[in-house]
Motif scaffolding. Structure first.
Motif, PDB file in Angstrom:
ATOM      1  N   CYS A  66       1.374  13.927  12.744  1.00 38.04           N
ATOM      2  CA  CYS A  66       2.202  13.022  13.553  1.00 38.04           C
ATOM      3  C   CYS A  66       1.618  12.898  14.954  1.00 38.04           C
ATOM      4  O   CYS A  66       1.483  11.797  15.504  1.00 38.04           O
ATOM      5  CB  CYS A  66       3.639  13.554  13.657  1.00 38.04           C
ATOM      6  SG  CYS A  66       4.724  13.075  12.315  1.00 38.04           S
ATOM      7  N   TYR A  69      -1.901  11.004  15.111  1.00 44.05           N
ATOM      8  CA  TYR A  69      -1.791   9.546  14.987  1.00 44.05           C
ATOM      9  C   TYR A  69      -1.115   8.938  16.203  1.00 44.05           C
ATOM     10  O   TYR A  69      -1.457   7.826  16.620  1.00 44.05           O
ATOM     11  CB  TYR A  69      -1.055   9.174  13.696  1.00 44.05           C
ATOM     12  CG  TYR A  69      -2.010   8.674  12.638  1.00 44.05           C
ATOM     13  CD1 TYR A  69      -2.079   7.339  12.292  1.00 44.05           C
ATOM     14  CD2 TYR A  69      -2.892   9.555  12.016  1.00 44.05           C
ATOM     15  CE1 TYR A  69      -2.969   6.875  11.344  1.00 44.05           C
ATOM     16  CE2 TYR A  69      -3.794   9.112  11.067  1.00 44.05           C
ATOM     17  CZ  TYR A  69      -3.835   7.777  10.737  1.00 44.05           C
ATOM     18  OH  TYR A  69      -4.733   7.326   9.806  1.00 44.05           O
ATOM     19  N   ARG A  72      -3.643   8.661  18.710  1.00 43.23           N
ATOM     20  CA  ARG A  72      -4.621   7.629  18.363  1.00 43.23           C
ATOM     21  C   ARG A  72      -4.125   6.234  18.721  1.00 43.23           C
ATOM     22  O   ARG A  72      -4.883   5.422  19.248  1.00 43.23           O
ATOM     23  CB  ARG A  72      -4.924   7.699  16.858  1.00 43.23           C
ATOM     24  CG  ARG A  72      -5.919   6.660  16.390  1.00 43.23           C
ATOM     25  CD  ARG A  72      -6.035   6.607  14.875  1.00 43.23           C
ATOM     26  NE  ARG A  72      -6.437   7.869  14.287  1.00 43.23           N
ATOM     27  CZ  ARG A  72      -6.853   7.992  13.022  1.00 43.23           C
ATOM     28  NH1 ARG A  72      -6.908   6.919  12.234  1.00 43.23           N
ATOM     29  NH2 ARG A  72      -7.187   9.158  12.542  1.00 43.23           N
ATOM     30  N   GLU A 168     -10.665  14.628  16.916  1.00 46.14           N
ATOM     31  CA  GLU A 168      -9.624  14.319  15.947  1.00 46.14           C
ATOM     32  C   GLU A 168     -10.185  14.175  14.542  1.00 46.14           C
ATOM     33  O   GLU A 168      -9.467  14.339  13.554  1.00 46.14           O
ATOM     34  CB  GLU A 168      -8.891  13.035  16.359  1.00 46.14           C
ATOM     35  CG  GLU A 168      -7.587  12.830  15.630  1.00 46.14           C
ATOM     36  CD  GLU A 168      -6.746  11.705  16.204  1.00 46.14           C
ATOM     37  OE1 GLU A 168      -6.321  10.831  15.436  1.00 46.14           O
ATOM     38  OE2 GLU A 168      -6.520  11.707  17.434  1.00 46.14           O
ATOM     39  N   PRO A 199       0.979  10.955   9.311  1.00 40.45           N
ATOM     40  CA  PRO A 199       0.446   9.740   9.926  1.00 40.45           C
ATOM     41  C   PRO A 199       1.415   8.563   9.905  1.00 40.45           C
ATOM     42  O   PRO A 199       1.504   7.811  10.884  1.00 40.45           O
ATOM     43  CB  PRO A 199      -0.803   9.443   9.086  1.00 40.45           C
ATOM     44  CG  PRO A 199      -1.224  10.770   8.568  1.00 40.45           C
ATOM     45  CD  PRO A 199       0.041  11.528   8.331  1.00 40.45           C
ATOM     46  N   ASN A 203       3.030   6.936  13.370  1.00 46.61           N
ATOM     47  CA  ASN A 203       2.987   5.523  13.775  1.00 46.61           C
ATOM     48  C   ASN A 203       4.378   4.994  14.088  1.00 46.61           C
ATOM     49  O   ASN A 203       4.583   4.284  15.078  1.00 46.61           O
ATOM     50  CB  ASN A 203       2.358   4.678  12.672  1.00 46.61           C
ATOM     51  CG  ASN A 203       0.864   4.859  12.569  1.00 46.61           C
ATOM     52  OD1 ASN A 203       0.214   5.253  13.537  1.00 46.61           O
ATOM     53  ND2 ASN A 203       0.303   4.603  11.403  1.00 46.61           N
ATOM     54  N   TYR A 304      -6.974  -1.098  10.029  1.00 51.38           N
ATOM     55  CA  TYR A 304      -7.359  -0.698  11.382  1.00 51.38           C
ATOM     56  C   TYR A 304      -7.277  -1.863  12.364  1.00 51.38           C
ATOM     57  O   TYR A 304      -6.987  -1.661  13.547  1.00 51.38           O
ATOM     58  CB  TYR A 304      -8.775  -0.114  11.388  1.00 51.38           C
ATOM     59  CG  TYR A 304      -8.849   1.300  10.873  1.00 51.38           C
ATOM     60  CD1 TYR A 304      -7.866   2.227  11.173  1.00 51.38           C
ATOM     61  CD2 TYR A 304      -9.910   1.717  10.068  1.00 51.38           C
ATOM     62  CE1 TYR A 304      -7.935   3.526  10.695  1.00 51.38           C
ATOM     63  CE2 TYR A 304      -9.990   3.015   9.595  1.00 51.38           C
ATOM     64  CZ  TYR A 304      -8.996   3.916   9.913  1.00 51.38           C
ATOM     65  OH  TYR A 304      -9.068   5.203   9.447  1.00 51.38           O
ATOM     66  N   LEU A 307      -3.668  -1.877  13.140  1.00 56.89           N
ATOM     67  CA  LEU A 307      -3.267  -0.644  13.822  1.00 56.89           C
ATOM     68  C   LEU A 307      -3.624  -0.694  15.307  1.00 56.89           C
ATOM     69  O   LEU A 307      -2.861  -0.224  16.153  1.00 56.89           O
ATOM     70  CB  LEU A 307      -3.945   0.560  13.162  1.00 56.89           C
ATOM     71  CG  LEU A 307      -3.501   1.943  13.644  1.00 56.89           C
ATOM     72  CD1 LEU A 307      -2.067   2.220  13.219  1.00 56.89           C
ATOM     73  CD2 LEU A 307      -4.436   3.018  13.112  1.00 56.89           C
ATOM     74  N   TYR A 333       4.760  -0.022   9.494  1.00 56.87           N
ATOM     75  CA  TYR A 333       4.295   1.299   9.052  1.00 56.87           C
ATOM     76  C   TYR A 333       5.418   2.107   8.417  1.00 56.87           C
ATOM     77  O   TYR A 333       5.155   2.967   7.568  1.00 56.87           O
ATOM     78  CB  TYR A 333       3.651   2.019  10.238  1.00 56.87           C
ATOM     79  CG  TYR A 333       2.475   1.236  10.743  1.00 56.87           C
ATOM     80  CD1 TYR A 333       1.264   1.262  10.071  1.00 56.87           C
ATOM     81  CD2 TYR A 333       2.608   0.381  11.835  1.00 56.87           C
ATOM     82  CE1 TYR A 333       0.200   0.491  10.482  1.00 56.87           C
ATOM     83  CE2 TYR A 333       1.543  -0.393  12.267  1.00 56.87           C
ATOM     84  CZ  TYR A 333       0.345  -0.333  11.587  1.00 56.87           C
ATOM     85  OH  TYR A 333      -0.707  -1.114  11.995  1.00 56.87           O
TER      86      TYR A 333
END
Length: 520
Positions: A66, A69, A72, A168, A199, A203, A304, A307, A333
């Motif tokens: 968690c 992500y 990220r 990561e 993940p 998100n 991606y 994302l 998501y």
């Protein structure tokens, strides 16, 4: 399955495992708690015997993923405010061009690509606890200094994101390595599913929370809050997790015996199998492996791209404020998590009842998980001109990717179980390439005009129409890549063990042996 009764039989010697029960001396040794000079004695008391240590590990891995992500994707929302003409709370903004924003958003994946394969080796060499934990810790520390890197200059920020991706990148390989010594074969799917839910939930949490933080406190606090959350998780990780069951200070002797006795069969089976180097020639030229790599690449292109660029798309085409932007960006998501969880159960039932072959179910899942996202992206590009329909089509598109969870990501276990890790590393390397190519291509196409992106032109139909046409092209390209991936996998893919993959461990047979042992 009665873990306590089976373990007691093992300890008493009344039942012998299929590969010989562990020596009694080792069983006695397992009952001793490990020593530690720096932990208080009360730390070794098994206060909650009903909570198994392996489940605590799965939950901590869930929280860790968690965090990674969230670390990220937080930039995907923050960059909307970082490049705004009038950011909230009078924070400094940056006059970055669309192409420069593309480099910032994609830079993470340059570092992420490098450590995909080394991460598993490092976890085996130094222990998954430290590799996974340090990966999250360094990522969190670098996230804390991200605003300062942005203030310094653009390329300092890019370099910081590359290093974040580098650290990561070890998290997923080290997670697999830890489950190799912690998860009994019959519980591996369940424990892995718990951890891999991280993940999705990361998100769902990161997008709306980032929007709220940008609006209420300013965009730098997006990095501060998630960075401190990662550090707090690392402290808990140090105290709650150990590299192996035998090193855990609070695990019960029964659980140690249960885990190590079931995994021992797997280890001895591997030792009995002659060690051979991976047949790289056959792996790299196998149509089935190439199909997995192509499907991974094509699925990740759209995934991606959205994302990293979804908040920008919502800002430019719908002129949403940062708070609504974050909330609407999270909905797709959440849909993906629901589809992946539910359809995975359906796939398992179909395979257990032998209603369809492995090849058929893999191809069906990949076709659904690639063609449906393409269809809904195309519908969004033409009809997603208002908030409702844009969110609906994007949610259906991203949610449909969940069908692939039981497709190409696990197909490596079908075609070559012995070399599944090698194939996974190879396919993930190929699948990471869209992480830096997709955002760069999207930002090159959907360029902002000379005037600010979300100022007075939000009410200008001509500007909004220009953005919609540009993003339509981005979505059409992603849809074409999706369809190409589905066609390639249906042509080349297979669910059968390949002829060059002999000498492999038959996971189904191993599970059957373990079941027989439990029924003894």
């Amino acid at each position: 399955m009665d873990e306590d009764s089976e373990t007691q039989k093992l300890l008493n010697g009344s039942v012998e495992s299929p590969l010989n029960a562990l020596p009694r001396a080792k069983a006695t040794k397992l009952q001793q708690k490990p020593n530690s000079r720096w932990m208080p004695s009360c730390w070794f008391i098994d206060c909650l015997p009903c909570i198994r240590a392996r489940y605590v590990l799965a939950f901590m891995l869930f929280l860790g993923l968690c965090n990674v992500y969230a670390l990220r994707v937080n930039l995907s929302v923050a960059i909307v405010q970082m490049t705004a003409e009038h950011p909230h709370h009078h924070q400094r903004s940056f006059d970055w061009s669309s192409s420069e924003q593309g480099w910032v958003l994609s830079s993470f994946f340059f570092g992420y690509l490098i450590t995909q394969i080394p991460g598993g080796w490092l976890a085996t060499r130094f222990g998954g606890k430290y590799v996974f934990g340090i990966g999250v810790l360094v990522t969190s520390l670098l996230t804390l200094i991200t605003p300062q890197m942005a203030y310094l200059n653009l390329w300092a920020l890019v370099a910081c994101r590359v290093v974040i991706g580098f650290f990561e990148g070890v998290t997923f390989p080290s997670m697999i390595a830890m489950f190799g010594v912690w998860s009994p074969p019959l519980e591996r799917s369940m424990l892995t599913s718990i951890a891999l839910s991280g993940p999705y939930i990361g998100n769902v949490i990161a997008f709306p929370l980032s929007g709220v933080l940008c609006e209420t406190m300013g965009w730098p606090w997006v990095f501060y809050c998630f960075g401190f959350a990662g550090i707090a998780w690392f402290i808990a990780w140090l105290f709650l997790v150990s590299n192996t069951p035998a090193e855990h200070p609070r695990i019960s002797p029964k659980e140690i015996e249960y885990i190590e006795s079931t995994i021992q069969a797997e280890i001895l089976t591997r030792k009995a199998t002659p060690k051979r180097p991976p047949p790289w020639k056959y792996i790299l030229t196998s149509p089935a492996v190439i199909a997995i790599a192509i499907a991974n690449f094509c699925s990740n292109w759209g995934f991606y791209t959205l994302l990293t660029c979804l908040p920008t798309f919502l800002k430019q085409t719908l002129c949403l404020d940062i708070k609504k932007n974050g909330f609407y960006s999270a909905i797709p998501y959440l849909c993906e998590f629901i589809v992946a969880l539910g359809w995975g159960q359906v796939t398992d039932i179909l395979r257990q009842r032998r209603l369809v072959s492995t090849t058929v179910i893999r191809k069906v899942n990949n076709t659904l998980g690639l063609c449906l996202p393409a269809l809904f992206l195309l519908l969004c590009s033409y009809y997603g001109t208002n908030t409702l329909w844009a969110v609906v089509f994007l949610s259906l598109s991203v949610g449909s990717i969940g069908f692939t969870v039981s497709g190409f990501p696990v197909n490596n276990l079908d075609v070559a179980p012995k070399y599944a890790g090698v194939i996974l590393g190879f396919a993930n390397m190929i699948g990471t390439i869209p992480g830096f190519l997709g955002p760069i291509v999207a930002k090159q196409i959907a360029k902002e005009p000379a005037v600010g992106a979300c100022g007075s032109e939000c009410n200008d139909p001509l500007t909004v129409d220009t953005y919609q046409q540009e993003w339509r092209l981005v979505f059409i390209i992603a849809a074409e890549v999706y369809v190409f991936g589905a066609m390639a996998y249906n042509l080349l893919g297979s669910g059968k063990k390949q002829p060059w993959a002999e000498g492999y461990i038959d996971t189904d047979q191993l599970d059957d042996n373990t079941k027989s042992f439990e029924e003894t």
